[in-house]
Design a protein around this motif. Sequence first.
Motif: not given
Length: 211
Positions: A22, A25-26, A68, A72, A133, A136
């Motif tokens: 995550s 991804l951010l 994301a 988290s 993604a 995840l």
Amino acid sequence: MSRLTRAWRAMEREQRLAAIASASLLVTMFFPWYGLQSLNRKTGAIYSHNISAFGDVSFVEAAIFLVAAGVSALLIARAEGREFHMPGGDGTVVTVAGAWAALLIFYRVFSRPSGDGYPVGIEWGFFLAFVAAGTLAFIGWRMRASEPPEAPLSRARAERRRPAAEPLAQPVPPGPPRHRRSPPVPAREPSPLGDGAPEQLSFEDPPTRPE
């Protein structure tokens, strides 16, 4: 920072992998996503420049950012010992979140920013975001397979609200039977004819006794 460190130490292996995915991804949203071109009308030269996901924000980029950040926050809350119910469990939520982000990124391939008549290219940061993604979603599936089934919310609330069981009252042993007293029978006056003669009833005035 100490809060994140304590949360990281309290996480399990799958939760740490999901947190890394995550966060990745951010971070990829700050990398180049699209390649744009522009024409200098005076010189006729074509200039190329790249923009990140925040260079042309739409509902897709906003949804990916929320996915994301939400995953988290969920993992940090679980690591801190907070208890709350998630539909299907944490693994299902993380799986759906990763799959939804991957679907949005794939949709963005066909809905690119406006290039003012020039082609818009896909840069390397876009592909990294798609990989993050998908990773995840895969880690969330592993979390779902390893975590125990969660009790329904209504049953869990009922168990928390149920008072402690009270001890059952011991039955009182039956006592000796009590004899019911019959009402006293009024004494009858002796008959003037004697005990052996039957008493005769008359509706006339009783005879007077001689003095």
